[in-house]
Design an enzyme around this catalytic site. Structure first.
Site, PDB file in Angstrom:
ATOM      1  N   GLN A 101     -28.047  79.209  22.705  1.00  0.00           N
ATOM      2  CA  GLN A 101     -28.002  79.369  24.156  1.00  0.00           C
ATOM      3  C   GLN A 101     -27.301  80.652  24.581  1.00  0.00           C
ATOM      4  OE1 GLN A 101     -25.262  75.794  24.290  1.00  0.00           O
ATOM      5  NE2 GLN A 101     -24.560  76.825  26.133  1.00  0.00           N
ATOM      6  N   CYS A 108     -26.531  74.565  28.058  1.00  0.00           N
ATOM      7  CA  CYS A 108     -26.651  73.552  26.995  1.00  0.00           C
ATOM      8  C   CYS A 108     -27.500  72.370  27.459  1.00  0.00           C
ATOM      9  CB  CYS A 108     -25.272  73.073  26.553  1.00  0.00           C
ATOM     10  SG  CYS A 108     -24.250  72.410  27.878  1.00  0.00           S
ATOM     11  N   HIS A 144     -20.196  68.934  27.253  1.00  0.00           N
ATOM     12  CA  HIS A 144     -21.234  69.698  26.567  1.00  0.00           C
ATOM     13  C   HIS A 144     -22.425  68.797  26.257  1.00  0.00           C
ATOM     14  CE1 HIS A 144     -22.676  73.062  24.345  1.00  0.00           C
ATOM     15  NE2 HIS A 144     -22.516  72.541  23.149  1.00  0.00           N
TER      16      HIS A 144
END
Ligand SMILES: *[C@@H]1O[C@H](CO)[C@@H](O)[C@H](O)[C@H]1NC(C)=O
Ligand SMILES: *[C@@H]1O[C@H](CO)[C@@H](O)[C@H](O)[C@H]1NC(C)=O
Ligand SMILES: *[C@@H]1O[C@H](CO)[C@@H](O)[C@H](O)[C@H]1NC(C)=O
Length: 427
Positions: A242, A248, A395
């Site tokens: 990324q 993400c 995340h």
């Protein structure tokens, strides 16, 4: 092309910065009036501005996920983390972000209002814009955060070799190492890679208690399972990177759809989908500042579909939307949070959905020590990174398997991340 890919998402369904709104279940639960424009649009409808109101509907949102209109018709609803909510009733689906003013450092959430959002019918062809006002007032909620001084954010990220030594000295469950390639990023860019600062819920819902039926089903599952090797066949697309964009959630979302397409077609289709298309083209996320897998692997992929990587190659920046409009799109047929709504998920549902349906987009908390993970079963060690100011972030990743460590008997999850395949255990 419409492919029957059921997107199922767990927990936060994903992560991060997103909006600074902080609207909780009890703020949203209750009766709302939805003001809706003419139902004359298609999925290109922009709801940047509202337009004249044609429909006014009252909906009562109740525990845990039921919604009812004035005539007693029932539907379902879910929070999306603490930032918006989706309502599905009378063959229509509504989503809007909760209203706020301010920014990540200092914001006021007005949880009894929404921004202008999107409404469409179950066929995804008949669109309108709407906003919601709750019929009872919710006191505005202030959120303030300590900000890391920008001089510190803009300094170059440095591996903390002493922290790595401390991690490796105090435990043997996992190994840490320095990644020199991370030193091309600033501290801010590293934080974006890990999810970006922003709204971390202080009290996320606890996992729903497992029912005896859920436990019974899980007891029939294999002890170890991995979509990278199901009787020798791999259903997981290659690991991507990324870069310094807080995307993400997009990588986790599209990785989920890539795997589901591989499973559905027995690897005849091995798509790699365009993450830049999502970053640049949808108001259902905040580009490089974060978003939620529920809204991308789910709603965006159902509303707009996803396209091949070549149709808008990844730049890792908040560029203008330049997706090639001649590209064919792939749509998901349905999506949900595991258990049916945000807050209903638990380990048993995750295990079962993973084995029965395919890899799942999930989200987890990232602390200072995680960026240096090299291999093994990760546990947070409590070690702080002395060179790089770091806030705990959230995340999004793709859950691909689980197992039991032979030596210790400890159970673990196997996760595909989006930091390239040189990181961790081959990514
Ligand atoms: C959309 O649905 C409404 C009813 O909800 C109907 O009146 C309208 O004609 C439909 N519009 C289109 C373009 O199909
Ligand atoms: C919706 O709720 C509002 C506020 O309680 C009320 O004034 C209004 O009459 C209701 N509208 C309908 C169509 O029931
Ligand atoms: C909805 O609420 C906002 C803020 O309280 C208010 O300004 C607006 O007039 C309301 N809209 C309607 C149609 O009642």
């Amino acid at each position: 092309m419409l492919i029957g890919v059921l997107a199922v998402l767990c927990v936060a369904g994903a992560a991060i910065a997103d909006t600074p709104a902080n609207c909780l279940f009890e703020d949203i639960r209750g009766t709302w009036t939805f003001y809706e424009t003419e139902r004359s649009g298609d999925n290109t409808l922009s709801c940047d501005t509202m337009g004249p109101v044609v429909y006014v509907k009252n909906f009562t949102l109740d525990f845990p996920n039921t919604v009812m209109d004035e005539l007693g018709h029932q539907g379902t609803w879910t929070l999306v983390w603490n930032q918006g909510f989706e309502v599905n009733i009378n063959q229509r689906s509504y989503f809007a972000w909760s209203y706020y003013e301010g920014n990540f450092i200092s914001a006021t959430s007005y949880c009894d209002r929404t921004f202008t959002g999107w409404s469409r019918d179950a066929t995804v062809r008949n669109w309108s814009c709407f906003f919601g006002n709750k019929t009872t007032e919710v006191p505005p909620r202030e959120t303030k955060k300590m900000s890391i001084p920008s001089a510190m954010l803009h300094q170059t990220y440095k591996n903390d070799h002493q922290m790595i030594e401390r991690i490796n000295g105090k435990q043997s469950s996992w190994r840490a190492k320095a990644y020199p390639e991370h030193e091309k990023y600033t501290v801010e860019e590293m934080m974006q890679r890990m999810g970006g600062p922003g709204s971390v819920l202080t009290n996320p819902p606890r996992p729903a208690p497992a029912t005896s039926e859920q436990r019974a089903r899980v007891s029939l599952l294999p002890e170890n399972f991995d979509w990278r090797d199901v009787n020798g066949v791999n259903y997981v697309a290659p690991v991507r990177d990324q870069a310094s964009c807080g995307s993400c959630y997009t990588f986790a979302s599209l990785a989920q759809i890539e795997s589901r397409v591989r499973i559905a077609t027995q690897n005849v289709r091995q798509d790699v989908f365009s993450t830049q298309d999502v970053v640049s083209c949808t108001p259902l996320a905040q580009g490089c500042a974060g978003g939620f897998s529920f809204l991308i692997a789910g709603r965006y992929a159902q509303d707009q579909g996803v396209v091949a990587e070549e149709c808008n190659p990844y730049t890792g920046k908040d560029d203008a939307c330049v997706t090639d409009s001649t590209c064919s799109r792939t749509y998901v047929s349905d999506y949900e949070y595991l258990g049916g709504y945000y807050g209903a998920c638990n380990e048993e549902l995750m295990l079962q959905a993973l084995v029965e349906n395919g890899p799942l987009a999930v989200a987890y908390a990232v602390y200072d020590d995680f960026g240096n993970y090299e291999g093994g079963i990760y546990h947070h060690t409590g070690e702080r990174n002395e060179f790089n100011p770091f806030e705990y972030v959230n995340h999004a990743v793709l859950l691909v398997g689980y197992g039991v460590d032979e030596a210790t008997g400890e159970k673990y999850w196997g996760v595909k991340k989006s930091w390239g395949d040189a990181w961790g255990e081959a990514g």
